[in-house]
Write an enzyme that holds these catalytic residues in place. Sequence first.
Site, PDB file in Angstrom:
ATOM      1  N   ASN A 107      73.519 -29.375  78.474  1.00 46.92           N
ATOM      2  CA  ASN A 107      72.883 -30.065  77.341  1.00 46.92           C
ATOM      3  C   ASN A 107      71.375 -30.258  77.502  1.00 46.92           C
ATOM      4  O   ASN A 107      70.660 -30.387  76.513  1.00 46.92           O
ATOM      5  CB  ASN A 107      73.580 -31.402  77.048  1.00 46.92           C
ATOM      6  N   GLU A 146      76.655 -38.048  88.021  1.00 49.17           N
ATOM      7  CA  GLU A 146      76.209 -38.588  86.729  1.00 49.17           C
ATOM      8  C   GLU A 146      77.177 -38.034  85.706  1.00 49.17           C
ATOM      9  O   GLU A 146      77.153 -36.849  85.388  1.00 49.17           O
ATOM     10  CB  GLU A 146      74.764 -38.185  86.442  1.00 49.17           C
ATOM     11  N   CYS A 185      74.465 -37.808  77.347  1.00 48.76           N
ATOM     12  CA  CYS A 185      75.265 -38.850  77.993  1.00 48.76           C
ATOM     13  C   CYS A 185      74.776 -40.236  77.602  1.00 48.76           C
ATOM     14  O   CYS A 185      75.573 -41.174  77.485  1.00 48.76           O
ATOM     15  CB  CYS A 185      75.188 -38.691  79.510  1.00 48.76           C
ATOM     16  N   GLU A 203      84.399 -40.897  74.805  1.00 48.62           N
ATOM     17  CA  GLU A 203      83.022 -40.465  74.579  1.00 48.62           C
ATOM     18  C   GLU A 203      83.039 -39.391  73.496  1.00 48.62           C
ATOM     19  O   GLU A 203      83.786 -38.417  73.594  1.00 48.62           O
ATOM     20  CB  GLU A 203      82.403 -39.900  75.853  1.00 48.62           C
TER      21      GLU A 203
END
Length: 456
Positions: free
Chosen positions: A132, A229, A263, A361
Site C-alpha cells: 500500500n 506492524e 493501516c 478492519e
Amino acid sequence: MAYQTTNPYNGQVGKIFDEISDAQLEASIRAADDCFRNHWRKTSFEERKAILKRAASIMRERSQGFAELISLEMGKLIAQSQGEVALCAAILDYYADHAEAFLAPERLASSRGEAMVESSPLGVLFGVEPWNFPYYQLVRFAAPNLMAGNVVLVKHASNVPQCALAFEGLLSDAGAPPGAYTNLFVSKDQIGRIIDDDRVRGVALTGSEGAGAVVAARAGKNLKKTTLELGGSDAFIVLDDADLEKAVKHAVSGRMGNAGQACTASKRIIVVESLADRFLEKFQAAMAGFKPGDPMDKETTLAPLSSSQALKTLLGQVEEAVGRGARLLMGGRRIDGERGEFMQPTILTDIAPDNPAYHQEFFGPVALFFRVPDEDAAVKLANDSPFGLGGSVFTSDIERGRAVARRIDTGMVFINSSAVSSPELPFGGVKNSGYGRELSSAGIQEFVNKKLIRVA
C-alpha cells in the site's frame, strides 16, 4: 507466488518476474552476510550517511518516475504517489543526519567503576513488506537499519515488483555495496527458510494479523527478534466542542487517503450525539463528491483499489455487515461503468457489537459511523477493538484532548488531526496491531545490541 504488475485501473498485465531459485537465495544470503561481516559493519557513520544522502537526492531528482511506478502498480493517485516519494527522501535524510547521535554511547552512573552502553548492529535482517506504500514501507525499515550498520534482505509484496526493484536500484546507484540491500522474489516456503537461517538475526513485518502471527511464531522458534506492524481500525472521535468543519475535513481525508488502504486510516467515526446529525450530513456530502478515474490524471480524486481481490474482499465485508443488521447509508457497491477496481465511497451505521464489522478492519473507502452520548462512551467504544494502532480526537480544548488521548489504548493518538507520518514521529501499535516501533529515534533502536561495557 507470482510477482506481477497488473494495473488496477485498466487490468493490463505488465512485467512478470520469476521467483528466485534456492541456489540464488543462498547466494543472496551469503552475499549479505559477507557484506555485513567484512565491510558494512566496519564503515563509519559518515560513510553510511553519504550513501543515504545520495539516495535521498536521487529520489528527489527522479521523483516523477518513482511516483508513476506506484500509481501503475497499486493505483495510488499520482499526487499522493509524489507525496510518498518526498516523504521517503525526508526519511533517508533524517536517519543520515541523526543516526550517529541516536546511537551514541551512553555513560551510566555506577557505584562500581565506569559503565557505558554502546549500540552495535545485529547483522543480516529480513523484512516482509506490503504494497500500500511501496517505497515508504521499505525506507522506514531500511534507512535506520543501514545507518545502524545492519544489512537488509527484503521480500516485497507480489503486486509491486517494479517498485521493489526500483528501490533496490536506488540504493545501488547511491553507492551501497552489493549485499547491503537485497530485494528477494521468494516463495512462501523460502520465506520460512530465510527466517530459519542462522545468518539472519532479526525479522520485521508489516502486513496482516495472520501473516504477522505466522512470521512471529517462526522467528520465535528460532529465538530471533521481531517487530510487527499489523492492521488497524482507528477511532476518529469528535467531541461536543469540536470544530465541525475541521473535523469533517479530516475525517474525509483520513478515511479516503490512498483509497482508504492504510493501516492508520480513520475507519471508525465516533461522534458525540449533539454533533452527530450535522457531522453526518456534511460527511456524507463530502464522501459523495469523489470522482473516479485514471490515477495518473490529476483531476481524479478516487483511485481504484489495488486489485480485484481487494475489491472482492471489501464488497463481501459490506454485504456481510448489512446482512447482520448494519444500515447502509451510501455506497456499498462497485462503481458501474468504470473498468478499474473502483468501489463507491461507503458509510455503514447501526453496527451492533455482535456484527462481524464491529471488530473488522475495512481496507478501502468504507467508513463505520457511530453516535455516542458522551466522551466516556466514545472512549469505551474506541477501546472496544482488537486493534490498537492509531486514533484521533477532535476538541477545542487541547488539555481535554490530551486527557482523552491518554485513555485510548493505541500506539498513537492525534489531536485535531487525522493520522500523519513524519520521520521524527514514532510509528507502531499495541494489541493485534503488533509491537515495536519504526521512525524517530525509536526506530533505529529495534535491531541493535545495547552492549554494556564496564570497567571495574
